[in-house]
Design a protein around this motif. Sequence first.
Motif, PDB file in Angstrom:
ATOM      1  N   ARG A  66       0.820  -1.216   0.000  1.00  0.00           N
ATOM      2  CA  ARG A  66       0.000   0.000   0.000  1.00  0.00           C
ATOM      3  C   ARG A  66       0.854   1.266   0.000  1.00  0.00           C
ATOM      4  NH1 ARG A  66      -3.141   1.238   4.186  1.00  0.00           N
ATOM      5  NH2 ARG A  66      -1.884   0.132   5.745  1.00  0.00           N
ATOM      6  N   PHE A  67       2.020   1.199   0.668  1.00  0.00           N
ATOM      7  CA  PHE A  67       2.897   2.362   0.788  1.00  0.00           C
ATOM      8  C   PHE A  67       4.150   2.137  -0.050  1.00  0.00           C
ATOM      9  CE2 PHE A  67       1.586   3.985   5.306  1.00  0.00           C
ATOM     10  CZ  PHE A  67       0.263   3.970   4.921  1.00  0.00           C
ATOM     11  N   THR A  68       4.705   3.246  -0.571  1.00  0.00           N
ATOM     12  CA  THR A  68       5.953   3.177  -1.327  1.00  0.00           C
ATOM     13  C   THR A  68       6.864   4.319  -0.900  1.00  0.00           C
ATOM     14  OG1 THR A  68       4.812   2.232  -3.251  1.00  0.00           O
ATOM     15  CG2 THR A  68       7.005   3.152  -3.615  1.00  0.00           C
ATOM     16  N   ILE A  69       8.077   3.980  -0.484  1.00  0.00           N
ATOM     17  CA  ILE A  69       9.078   4.979  -0.130  1.00  0.00           C
ATOM     18  C   ILE A  69       9.989   5.190  -1.332  1.00  0.00           C
ATOM     19  CG2 ILE A  69      10.661   3.277   0.877  1.00  0.00           C
ATOM     20  CD1 ILE A  69      11.451   5.440   2.943  1.00  0.00           C
ATOM     21  N   SER A  70      10.363   6.462  -1.571  1.00  0.00           N
ATOM     22  CA  SER A  70      11.229   6.744  -2.705  1.00  0.00           C
ATOM     23  C   SER A  70      12.118   7.935  -2.392  1.00  0.00           C
ATOM     24  CB  SER A  70      10.400   7.001  -3.969  1.00  0.00           C
ATOM     25  OG  SER A  70       9.553   8.124  -3.798  1.00  0.00           O
ATOM     26  N   LEU A  71      13.204   8.034  -3.158  1.00  0.00           N
ATOM     27  CA  LEU A  71      14.180   9.116  -3.006  1.00  0.00           C
ATOM     28  C   LEU A  71      14.321   9.852  -4.325  1.00  0.00           C
ATOM     29  CD1 LEU A  71      17.069   7.092  -1.296  1.00  0.00           C
ATOM     30  CD2 LEU A  71      15.300   8.424  -0.148  1.00  0.00           C
ATOM     31  N   ASP A  72      14.606  11.150  -4.233  1.00  0.00           N
ATOM     32  CA  ASP A  72      14.967  11.930  -5.412  1.00  0.00           C
ATOM     33  C   ASP A  72      16.315  12.577  -5.115  1.00  0.00           C
ATOM     34  OD1 ASP A  72      15.339  13.892  -7.371  1.00  0.00           O
ATOM     35  OD2 ASP A  72      13.187  14.132  -7.655  1.00  0.00           O
ATOM     36  N   ASP A  73      17.378  12.011  -5.692  1.00  0.00           N
ATOM     37  CA  ASP A  73      18.721  12.517  -5.431  1.00  0.00           C
ATOM     38  C   ASP A  73      18.897  13.948  -5.905  1.00  0.00           C
ATOM     39  OD1 ASP A  73      19.872   9.245  -6.131  1.00  0.00           O
ATOM     40  OD2 ASP A  73      20.003  10.273  -4.198  1.00  0.00           O
ATOM     41  N   ALA A  74      18.243  14.281  -7.004  1.00  0.00           N
ATOM     42  CA  ALA A  74      18.437  15.612  -7.586  1.00  0.00           C
ATOM     43  C   ALA A  74      17.925  16.725  -6.677  1.00  0.00           C
ATOM     44  CB  ALA A  74      17.760  15.682  -8.951  1.00  0.00           C
ATOM     45  N   THR A  75      16.869  16.439  -5.948  1.00  0.00           N
ATOM     46  CA  THR A  75      16.252  17.482  -5.113  1.00  0.00           C
ATOM     47  C   THR A  75      16.397  17.209  -3.621  1.00  0.00           C
ATOM     48  OG1 THR A  75      14.120  16.354  -5.241  1.00  0.00           O
ATOM     49  CG2 THR A  75      14.567  18.063  -6.887  1.00  0.00           C
ATOM     50  N   ASN A  76      17.083  16.126  -3.259  1.00  0.00           N
ATOM     51  CA  ASN A  76      17.241  15.755  -1.844  1.00  0.00           C
ATOM     52  C   ASN A  76      15.889  15.598  -1.142  1.00  0.00           C
ATOM     53  OD1 ASN A  76      20.132  15.837  -1.854  1.00  0.00           O
ATOM     54  ND2 ASN A  76      20.032  16.400   0.297  1.00  0.00           N
ATOM     55  N   MET A  77      14.979  14.938  -1.823  1.00  0.00           N
ATOM     56  CA  MET A  77      13.649  14.723  -1.250  1.00  0.00           C
ATOM     57  C   MET A  77      13.402  13.241  -1.019  1.00  0.00           C
ATOM     58  SD  MET A  77      12.125  17.707  -0.963  1.00  0.00           S
ATOM     59  CE  MET A  77      10.389  17.300  -0.880  1.00  0.00           C
ATOM     60  N   VAL A  78      12.640  12.967   0.019  1.00  0.00           N
ATOM     61  CA  VAL A  78      12.182  11.616   0.341  1.00  0.00           C
ATOM     62  C   VAL A  78      10.663  11.646   0.306  1.00  0.00           C
ATOM     63  CG1 VAL A  78      12.288   9.707   1.986  1.00  0.00           C
ATOM     64  CG2 VAL A  78      14.139  11.402   1.911  1.00  0.00           C
ATOM     65  N   TYR A  79      10.066  10.633  -0.264  1.00  0.00           N
ATOM     66  CA  TYR A  79       8.615  10.591  -0.385  1.00  0.00           C
ATOM     67  C   TYR A  79       8.048   9.307   0.222  1.00  0.00           C
ATOM     68  CZ  TYR A  79       9.469  14.264  -3.806  1.00  0.00           C
ATOM     69  OH  TYR A  79       9.870  15.426  -4.426  1.00  0.00           O
ATOM     70  N   LEU A  80       6.810   9.399   0.653  1.00  0.00           N
ATOM     71  CA  LEU A  80       6.063   8.216   1.063  1.00  0.00           C
ATOM     72  C   LEU A  80       4.700   8.303   0.401  1.00  0.00           C
ATOM     73  CD1 LEU A  80       6.145   5.623   2.820  1.00  0.00           C
ATOM     74  CD2 LEU A  80       4.889   6.930   4.552  1.00  0.00           C
ATOM     75  N   GLN A  81       4.497   7.496  -0.628  1.00  0.00           N
ATOM     76  CA  GLN A  81       3.203   7.416  -1.286  1.00  0.00           C
ATOM     77  C   GLN A  81       2.350   6.411  -0.526  1.00  0.00           C
ATOM     78  OE1 GLN A  81       1.907   9.062  -4.138  1.00  0.00           O
ATOM     79  NE2 GLN A  81       0.018   8.080  -3.401  1.00  0.00           N
ATOM     80  N   MET A  82       1.189   6.852  -0.077  1.00  0.00           N
ATOM     81  CA  MET A  82       0.317   6.010   0.737  1.00  0.00           C
ATOM     82  C   MET A  82      -1.007   5.835   0.008  1.00  0.00           C
ATOM     83  SD  MET A  82       1.099   7.603   4.521  1.00  0.00           S
ATOM     84  CE  MET A  82       0.250   9.128   4.169  1.00  0.00           C
ATOM     85  N   ASN A  83      -1.296   4.609  -0.362  1.00  0.00           N
ATOM     86  CA  ASN A  83      -2.540   4.286  -1.072  1.00  0.00           C
ATOM     87  C   ASN A  83      -3.422   3.396  -0.212  1.00  0.00           C
ATOM     88  OD1 ASN A  83      -1.560   5.654  -3.377  1.00  0.00           O
ATOM     89  ND2 ASN A  83      -0.576   3.790  -4.140  1.00  0.00           N
ATOM     90  N   ASN A  84      -4.689   3.359  -0.572  1.00  0.00           N
ATOM     91  CA  ASN A  84      -5.648   2.527   0.143  1.00  0.00           C
ATOM     92  C   ASN A  84      -5.534   2.723   1.654  1.00  0.00           C
ATOM     93  OD1 ASN A  84      -7.679   0.634   0.579  1.00  0.00           O
ATOM     94  ND2 ASN A  84      -6.288  -1.122   0.427  1.00  0.00           N
ATOM     95  N   LEU A  85      -5.571   3.959   2.063  1.00  0.00           N
ATOM     96  CA  LEU A  85      -5.407   4.286   3.480  1.00  0.00           C
ATOM     97  C   LEU A  85      -6.544   3.736   4.316  1.00  0.00           C
ATOM     98  CD1 LEU A  85      -3.989   7.860   3.000  1.00  0.00           C
ATOM     99  CD2 LEU A  85      -2.902   6.062   4.369  1.00  0.00           C
ATOM    100  N   LYS A  86      -6.189   3.348   5.522  1.00  0.00           N
ATOM    101  CA  LYS A  86      -7.141   2.785   6.478  1.00  0.00           C
ATOM    102  C   LYS A  86      -7.180   3.651   7.727  1.00  0.00           C
ATOM    103  CE  LYS A  86      -5.867  -1.871   4.910  1.00  0.00           C
ATOM    104  NZ  LYS A  86      -5.372  -3.207   5.322  1.00  0.00           N
ATOM    105  N   PRO A  87      -8.269   3.615   8.486  1.00  0.00           N
ATOM    106  CA  PRO A  87      -8.329   4.415   9.718  1.00  0.00           C
ATOM    107  C   PRO A  87      -7.158   4.131  10.661  1.00  0.00           C
ATOM    108  CG  PRO A  87     -10.508   3.649   9.149  1.00  0.00           C
ATOM    109  CD  PRO A  87      -9.561   2.989   8.184  1.00  0.00           C
ATOM    110  N   GLU A  88      -6.673   2.890  10.681  1.00  0.00           N
ATOM    111  CA  GLU A  88      -5.566   2.557  11.569  1.00  0.00           C
ATOM    112  C   GLU A  88      -4.233   3.149  11.096  1.00  0.00           C
ATOM    113  OE1 GLU A  88      -7.765   0.448  10.149  1.00  0.00           O
ATOM    114  OE2 GLU A  88      -6.794  -1.449   9.542  1.00  0.00           O
TER     115      GLU A  88
END
Length: 120
Positions: free
Chosen positions: A64-86
Motif C-alpha cells: 500500500r505504501f511506497t518509499i522513494s528518493l529523489d537525489d536531484a532534489t534531496n527529497m524523500v517521499y512516502l506514497q500512501m494508497n488505500n489508506l485505512k483508519p488505523e
Amino acid sequence: QRRLVDSGGGSVQAGGSLKLSCEAPGVTFRNFCMAWFRQAAGKEREPVASIRGAPWYADSVKDRFTISLDDATNMVYLQMNNLKPEDSAMYYCAGGTFSGCSEARHISRWGQGTQVTVSS
C-alpha cells in the motif's frame, strides 16, 4: 545538522491516498538510510518504511505504501494508497548513517512530523 522538513499530511477517507514529502538538506543519500516512522495517539512510535538501496516496509503497510528518493532534489517521499483508519498517526521523516534505519536508535535526524487522519 540541519533538521528534516516533512509535509503532505492531511485528512482523507478510507481508501484514499496521500503523498508525504521530506526535505533532507545536507543529506547525501548514498551515506544515509532514510525512513518514515509514525506515532498514533497513545502508542509508541513505529517504523513504517525505510530505504538504503532496497526498501523495507512494515507488514501493515506492504503493498500500500511506497518509499522513494529523489537525489536531484534531496527529497524523500512516502506514497500512501488505500489508506485505512488505523493508518491515522503523526508521520515523521527520519534518517541515519547506519546501514538500516527501521529502529529509532539508528536515527540521528528527525522531521517535525506531519499529521495523517483517515476517516471511515
